[in-house]
Scaffold this motif. Structure first.
Motif, PDB file in Angstrom:
ATOM      1  N   ASN A   6       0.825  -1.207   0.000  1.00 14.46           N
ATOM      2  CA  ASN A   6       0.000   0.000   0.000  1.00 14.46           C
ATOM      3  C   ASN A   6       0.861   1.260   0.000  1.00 14.46           C
ATOM      4  O   ASN A   6       0.550   2.236  -0.680  1.00 14.46           O
ATOM      5  CB  ASN A   6      -0.956   0.008   1.196  1.00 14.46           C
ATOM      6  N   ALA A   7       1.929   1.236   0.769  1.00 17.77           N
ATOM      7  CA  ALA A   7       2.840   2.389   0.801  1.00 17.77           C
ATOM      8  C   ALA A   7       3.446   2.618  -0.580  1.00 17.77           C
ATOM      9  O   ALA A   7       3.539   3.759  -1.049  1.00 17.77           O
ATOM     10  CB  ALA A   7       3.932   2.174   1.839  1.00 17.77           C
ATOM     11  N   VAL A  60      -5.755   5.343  -4.199  1.00 16.40           N
ATOM     12  CA  VAL A  60      -4.814   4.922  -3.153  1.00 16.40           C
ATOM     13  C   VAL A  60      -5.174   5.487  -1.781  1.00 16.40           C
ATOM     14  O   VAL A  60      -4.479   5.255  -0.803  1.00 16.40           O
ATOM     15  CB  VAL A  60      -3.341   5.252  -3.512  1.00 16.40           C
ATOM     16  N   GLY A  61      -6.273   6.239  -1.720  1.00 13.07           N
ATOM     17  CA  GLY A  61      -6.783   6.712  -0.439  1.00 13.07           C
ATOM     18  C   GLY A  61      -6.164   7.981   0.107  1.00 13.07           C
ATOM     19  O   GLY A  61      -6.431   8.361   1.241  1.00 13.07           O
ATOM     20  N   LEU A  62      -5.330   8.650  -0.669  1.00 16.11           N
ATOM     21  CA  LEU A  62      -4.710   9.876  -0.188  1.00 16.11           C
ATOM     22  C   LEU A  62      -5.630  11.087  -0.300  1.00 16.11           C
ATOM     23  O   LEU A  62      -5.430  12.096   0.360  1.00 16.11           O
ATOM     24  CB  LEU A  62      -3.406  10.149  -0.940  1.00 16.11           C
ATOM     25  N   VAL A  63      -6.654  10.979  -1.149  1.00 19.82           N
ATOM     26  CA  VAL A  63      -7.611  12.066  -1.366  1.00 19.82           C
ATOM     27  C   VAL A  63      -9.016  11.487  -1.320  1.00 19.82           C
ATOM     28  O   VAL A  63      -9.259  10.361  -1.769  1.00 19.82           O
ATOM     29  CB  VAL A  63      -7.356  12.752  -2.737  1.00 19.82           C
ATOM     30  N   ALA A  83      -0.015   8.160   8.191  1.00 18.20           N
ATOM     31  CA  ALA A  83       0.356   6.742   8.219  1.00 18.20           C
ATOM     32  C   ALA A  83       1.512   6.468   7.263  1.00 18.20           C
ATOM     33  O   ALA A  83       2.427   5.703   7.593  1.00 18.20           O
ATOM     34  CB  ALA A  83      -0.850   5.866   7.872  1.00 18.20           C
ATOM     35  N   LEU A  84       1.496   7.114   6.100  1.00 15.51           N
ATOM     36  CA  LEU A  84       2.577   6.929   5.135  1.00 15.51           C
ATOM     37  C   LEU A  84       3.889   7.493   5.684  1.00 15.51           C
ATOM     38  O   LEU A  84       4.933   6.837   5.619  1.00 15.51           O
ATOM     39  CB  LEU A  84       2.230   7.591   3.798  1.00 15.51           C
ATOM     40  N   VAL A  89       9.316   6.385   8.378  1.00 14.89           N
ATOM     41  CA  VAL A  89      10.304   6.661   9.432  1.00 14.89           C
ATOM     42  C   VAL A  89      10.269   5.653  10.579  1.00 14.89           C
ATOM     43  O   VAL A  89      11.075   5.749  11.507  1.00 14.89           O
ATOM     44  CB  VAL A  89      10.141   8.093   9.991  1.00 14.89           C
ATOM     45  N   ALA A  90       9.392   4.682  10.506  1.00 18.04           N
ATOM     46  CA  ALA A  90       9.189   3.750  11.625  1.00 18.04           C
ATOM     47  C   ALA A  90      10.459   3.033  12.063  1.00 18.04           C
ATOM     48  O   ALA A  90      10.651   2.786  13.248  1.00 18.04           O
ATOM     49  CB  ALA A  90       8.109   2.720  11.272  1.00 18.04           C
TER      50      ALA A  90
END
Length: 105
Positions: A6-7, A60-63, A83-84, A89-90
């Motif tokens: 997804n990322a 992709v759910g960003l908008v 979340a992205l 950076v996780a």
């Protein structure tokens, strides 16, 4: 939780200069969003071109889009954006000695 797949899809969608400009425009607009017409005017792109790019970001759910009378309002999905960024950076520096007492050397 965001998956690598997804990322990657979200980053691919943002990899186009017009889509990235559109997304940044919507992020700056805040939770109120902007109408498609406002986006088109500010980005100076053809309606059909803008529609294509908006659709890619929606997929992709960003908008998100919402009809308000005769206007179609576009909004950045801040939860997905955060979340992205968190996904990216996780694991920052987990395989190195960041944060350890390196000044003692």
């Amino acid at each position: 939780m965001l998956t690598t797949q997804n990322a990657a899809a979200q980053l691919e969608a943002l990899g186009n200069p017009t889509r990235l400009s559109l997304y940044r425009l919507l992020v700056r607009a805040g939770h109120e969003g902007l109408s498609v017409g406002q986006c088109q005017q500010r980005l100076e792109v053809a309606a059909s071109t803008l529609s294509h790019h908006v659709k890619a970001l929606v997929i992709v759910g960003l908008v998100s889009q919402e009809r308000d009378g005769t206007s179609l309002i576009c909004r950045a999905n801040y939860d997905r954006m955060n979340a992205l960024v968190e996904f990216l950076v996780a694991e920052c520096c987990v395989d190195s000695q960041c944060g350890s007492n390196q000044s003692a050397a």
